[in-house]
Scaffold this motif. Structure first.
Motif, PDB file in Angstrom:
ATOM      1  N   THR A 132      -1.618   1.251 -11.617  1.00  0.00           N
ATOM      2  CA  THR A 132      -0.823   0.099 -11.220  1.00  0.00           C
ATOM      3  C   THR A 132      -1.021  -0.125  -9.736  1.00  0.00           C
ATOM      4  O   THR A 132      -1.575   0.730  -9.039  1.00  0.00           O
ATOM      5  N   SER A 133      -0.553  -1.246  -9.258  1.00  0.00           N
ATOM      6  CA  SER A 133      -0.706  -1.575  -7.843  1.00  0.00           C
ATOM      7  C   SER A 133      -0.061  -0.503  -6.967  1.00  0.00           C
ATOM      8  O   SER A 133       1.108  -0.151  -7.149  1.00  0.00           O
ATOM      9  N   ALA A 134      -0.828  -0.015  -6.001  1.00  0.00           N
ATOM     10  CA  ALA A 134      -0.277   0.948  -5.041  1.00  0.00           C
ATOM     11  C   ALA A 134       0.833   0.302  -4.217  1.00  0.00           C
ATOM     12  O   ALA A 134       1.700   1.002  -3.685  1.00  0.00           O
ATOM     13  N   GLU A 135       0.841  -1.030  -4.126  1.00  0.00           N
ATOM     14  CA  GLU A 135       1.866  -1.764  -3.376  1.00  0.00           C
ATOM     15  C   GLU A 135       3.184  -1.877  -4.147  1.00  0.00           C
ATOM     16  O   GLU A 135       4.209  -2.196  -3.550  1.00  0.00           O
ATOM     17  N   ALA A 136       3.153  -1.652  -5.454  1.00  0.00           N
ATOM     18  CA  ALA A 136       4.356  -1.782  -6.288  1.00  0.00           C
ATOM     19  C   ALA A 136       5.114  -0.462  -6.290  1.00  0.00           C
ATOM     20  O   ALA A 136       5.171   0.255  -7.295  1.00  0.00           O
ATOM     21  N   ALA A 137       5.708  -0.133  -5.141  1.00  0.00           N
ATOM     22  CA  ALA A 137       6.364   1.164  -4.967  1.00  0.00           C
ATOM     23  C   ALA A 137       7.439   1.416  -6.019  1.00  0.00           C
ATOM     24  O   ALA A 137       7.581   2.550  -6.501  1.00  0.00           O
ATOM     25  N   ASP A 138       8.179   0.394  -6.402  1.00  0.00           N
ATOM     26  CA  ASP A 138       9.214   0.575  -7.418  1.00  0.00           C
ATOM     27  C   ASP A 138       8.614   0.962  -8.760  1.00  0.00           C
ATOM     28  O   ASP A 138       9.124   1.836  -9.458  1.00  0.00           O
ATOM     29  N   LEU A 139       7.507   0.352  -9.123  1.00  0.00           N
ATOM     30  CA  LEU A 139       6.849   0.658 -10.390  1.00  0.00           C
ATOM     31  C   LEU A 139       6.202   2.048 -10.354  1.00  0.00           C
ATOM     32  O   LEU A 139       6.333   2.824 -11.310  1.00  0.00           O
ATOM     33  N   VAL A 140       5.535   2.365  -9.261  1.00  0.00           N
ATOM     34  CA  VAL A 140       4.949   3.708  -9.111  1.00  0.00           C
ATOM     35  C   VAL A 140       6.056   4.753  -9.207  1.00  0.00           C
ATOM     36  O   VAL A 140       5.918   5.760  -9.913  1.00  0.00           O
ATOM     37  N   GLY A 141       7.175   4.516  -8.550  1.00  0.00           N
ATOM     38  CA  GLY A 141       8.306   5.442  -8.614  1.00  0.00           C
ATOM     39  C   GLY A 141       8.856   5.584 -10.019  1.00  0.00           C
ATOM     40  O   GLY A 141       9.218   6.689 -10.444  1.00  0.00           O
ATOM     41  N   TRP A 142       8.920   4.472 -10.754  1.00  0.00           N
ATOM     42  CA  TRP A 142       9.404   4.496 -12.140  1.00  0.00           C
ATOM     43  C   TRP A 142       8.546   5.444 -12.975  1.00  0.00           C
ATOM     44  O   TRP A 142       9.058   6.280 -13.713  1.00  0.00           O
ATOM     45  N   TYR A 143       7.221   5.344 -12.833  1.00  0.00           N
ATOM     46  CA  TYR A 143       6.319   6.225 -13.576  1.00  0.00           C
ATOM     47  C   TYR A 143       6.450   7.674 -13.094  1.00  0.00           C
ATOM     48  O   TYR A 143       6.485   8.600 -13.914  1.00  0.00           O
ATOM     49  N   CYS A 144       6.536   7.876 -11.799  1.00  0.00           N
ATOM     50  CA  CYS A 144       6.651   9.244 -11.270  1.00  0.00           C
ATOM     51  C   CYS A 144       7.928   9.920 -11.774  1.00  0.00           C
ATOM     52  O   CYS A 144       7.906  11.109 -12.111  1.00  0.00           O
ATOM     53  N   ARG A 145       9.017   9.176 -11.865  1.00  0.00           N
ATOM     54  CA  ARG A 145      10.264   9.750 -12.394  1.00  0.00           C
ATOM     55  C   ARG A 145      10.138  10.114 -13.872  1.00  0.00           C
ATOM     56  O   ARG A 145      10.947  10.876 -14.397  1.00  0.00           O
ATOM     57  N   ARG A 146       9.122   9.633 -14.524  1.00  0.00           N
ATOM     58  CA  ARG A 146       8.894   9.922 -15.943  1.00  0.00           C
ATOM     59  C   ARG A 146       7.741  10.905 -16.140  1.00  0.00           C
ATOM     60  O   ARG A 146       7.184  11.015 -17.215  1.00  0.00           O
ATOM     61  N   GLY A 147       7.387  11.611 -15.076  1.00  0.00           N
ATOM     62  CA  GLY A 147       6.422  12.697 -15.185  1.00  0.00           C
ATOM     63  C   GLY A 147       4.988  12.360 -14.829  1.00  0.00           C
ATOM     64  O   GLY A 147       4.107  13.216 -14.941  1.00  0.00           O
ATOM     65  N   TYR A 148       4.725  11.156 -14.387  1.00  0.00           N
ATOM     66  CA  TYR A 148       3.367  10.774 -13.990  1.00  0.00           C
ATOM     67  C   TYR A 148       3.103  11.232 -12.567  1.00  0.00           C
ATOM     68  O   TYR A 148       3.991  11.203 -11.722  1.00  0.00           O
ATOM     69  N   VAL A 149       1.863  11.658 -12.319  1.00  0.00           N
ATOM     70  CA  VAL A 149       1.469  12.193 -11.021  1.00  0.00           C
ATOM     71  C   VAL A 149       0.254  11.403 -10.518  1.00  0.00           C
ATOM     72  O   VAL A 149      -0.724  11.240 -11.261  1.00  0.00           O
ATOM     73  N   PRO A 150       0.296  10.930  -9.277  1.00  0.00           N
ATOM     74  CA  PRO A 150      -0.880  10.234  -8.724  1.00  0.00           C
ATOM     75  C   PRO A 150      -2.073  11.175  -8.639  1.00  0.00           C
ATOM     76  O   PRO A 150      -1.944  12.315  -8.176  1.00  0.00           O
ATOM     77  N   ILE A 151      -3.242  10.697  -9.096  1.00  0.00           N
ATOM     78  CA  ILE A 151      -4.450  11.523  -9.064  1.00  0.00           C
ATOM     79  C   ILE A 151      -5.616  10.837  -8.361  1.00  0.00           C
ATOM     80  O   ILE A 151      -6.670  11.435  -8.210  1.00  0.00           O
ATOM     81  N   GLY A 152      -5.455   9.590  -7.974  1.00  0.00           N
ATOM     82  CA  GLY A 152      -6.561   8.904  -7.316  1.00  0.00           C
ATOM     83  C   GLY A 152      -6.271   7.432  -7.127  1.00  0.00           C
ATOM     84  O   GLY A 152      -5.159   6.960  -7.389  1.00  0.00           O
ATOM     85  N   ARG A 153      -7.289   6.734  -6.670  1.00  0.00           N
ATOM     86  CA  ARG A 153      -7.199   5.293  -6.415  1.00  0.00           C
ATOM     87  C   ARG A 153      -8.346   4.587  -7.128  1.00  0.00           C
ATOM     88  O   ARG A 153      -9.391   5.182  -7.395  1.00  0.00           O
ATOM     89  N   TRP A 154      -8.147   3.304  -7.391  1.00  0.00           N
ATOM     90  CA  TRP A 154      -9.161   2.498  -8.054  1.00  0.00           C
ATOM     91  C   TRP A 154      -8.966   1.052  -7.643  1.00  0.00           C
ATOM     92  O   TRP A 154      -7.838   0.615  -7.424  1.00  0.00           O
ATOM     93  N   ARG A 155     -10.037   0.316  -7.574  1.00  0.00           N
ATOM     94  CA  ARG A 155      -9.952  -1.114  -7.292  1.00  0.00           C
ATOM     95  C   ARG A 155     -10.672  -1.868  -8.407  1.00  0.00           C
ATOM     96  O   ARG A 155     -11.864  -1.706  -8.606  1.00  0.00           O
ATOM     97  N   TRP A 156      -9.877  -2.656  -9.147  1.00  0.00           N
ATOM     98  CA  TRP A 156     -10.429  -3.510 -10.209  1.00  0.00           C
ATOM     99  C   TRP A 156     -10.947  -4.795  -9.564  1.00  0.00           C
ATOM    100  O   TRP A 156     -10.378  -5.275  -8.581  1.00  0.00           O
ATOM    101  N   ASP A 157     -11.955  -5.391 -10.168  1.00  0.00           N
ATOM    102  CA  ASP A 157     -12.488  -6.640  -9.608  1.00  0.00           C
ATOM    103  C   ASP A 157     -11.664  -7.868 -10.016  1.00  0.00           C
ATOM    104  O   ASP A 157     -11.954  -8.972  -9.573  1.00  0.00           O
ATOM    105  N   VAL A 158     -10.616  -7.678 -10.820  1.00  0.00           N
ATOM    106  CA  VAL A 158      -9.777  -8.804 -11.265  1.00  0.00           C
ATOM    107  C   VAL A 158      -8.400  -8.802 -10.618  1.00  0.00           C
ATOM    108  O   VAL A 158      -7.532  -9.579 -11.000  1.00  0.00           O
ATOM    109  N   THR A 159      -8.191  -7.909  -9.644  1.00  0.00           N
ATOM    110  CA  THR A 159      -6.911  -7.846  -8.936  1.00  0.00           C
ATOM    111  C   THR A 159      -7.161  -7.977  -7.441  1.00  0.00           C
ATOM    112  O   THR A 159      -8.307  -7.871  -6.981  1.00  0.00           O
TER     113      THR A 159
END
Length: 163
Positions: free
Chosen positions: A122-149
């Motif tokens: 998800t967007s690294a800028e969407a801190a609320d969404l990243v936090g939502w996933y992290c509170r559910r056990g997701y862990v950041p493992i890297g970065r990626w850039r899609w050509d459609v975003t």
């Protein structure tokens, strides 16, 4: 909740995605789901199992799941991990737990399809969404850039169990 079925409207699903991702678009984050065409929706649905949540006959939520996920070369996720995308809840149904139920369904389907890990981004800028996933056990493992975003994505991973 049930699988998206023949006869269901891809156009209606696309409208739901546009509404669900409109806040991100308003914030300047161009998620594909905020503006994709019905053809894009059909293509993305065709890459996995699409599930829909209904209230009566109204489409109010969705998620598409695949395991293993066919990630592009270089995508920072373990081989064999499952994934999901187009997780969306109609704005009127936010705060009802529907997003959590769709997330649990996606994780259950990833396990049922044979993967023990799920990788998403998800967007690294969407801190609320990243936090939502992290509170559910997701862990950041890297970065990626899609050509459609228009943003850099954070890739998140969660270990799953069959229990």
């Amino acid at each position: 909740m049930r699988p998206f079925a023949e006869g269901d409207s891809v156009e209606e699903l696309t409208r739901l995605l546009h509404r669900a991702y409109s806040d991100h678009a308003s914030a300047g984050r161009v998620f594909l789901a905020s503006h994709q065409s019905a053809q894009d929706t059909a293509t993305r649905v065709g890459r996995g199992e699409c599930w829909v949540a209904l209230e009566g006959n109204e489409l109010v939520g969705t998620v598409t799941v695949a395991a293993p996920y066919q990630a592009p070369d270089g995508y920072p996720a373990p081989r064999g991990a499952g994934s999901f995308w187009q997780l969306a809840v109609h704005p009127r149904h936010r705060g009802t737990g529907l997003g959590q139920r769709l997330l649990v369904l996606a994780e259950q389907r990833v396990v049922a399809l044979g993967s023990t890990q799920v990788a998403i981004d998800t967007s690294a800028e969407a801190a609320d969404l990243v936090g939502w996933y992290c509170r559910r056990g997701y862990v950041p493992i890297g970065r990626w850039r899609w050509d459609v975003t228009n943003y850099e994505s954070v890739v998140l991973l969660k270990a799953l169990s069959a229990g």
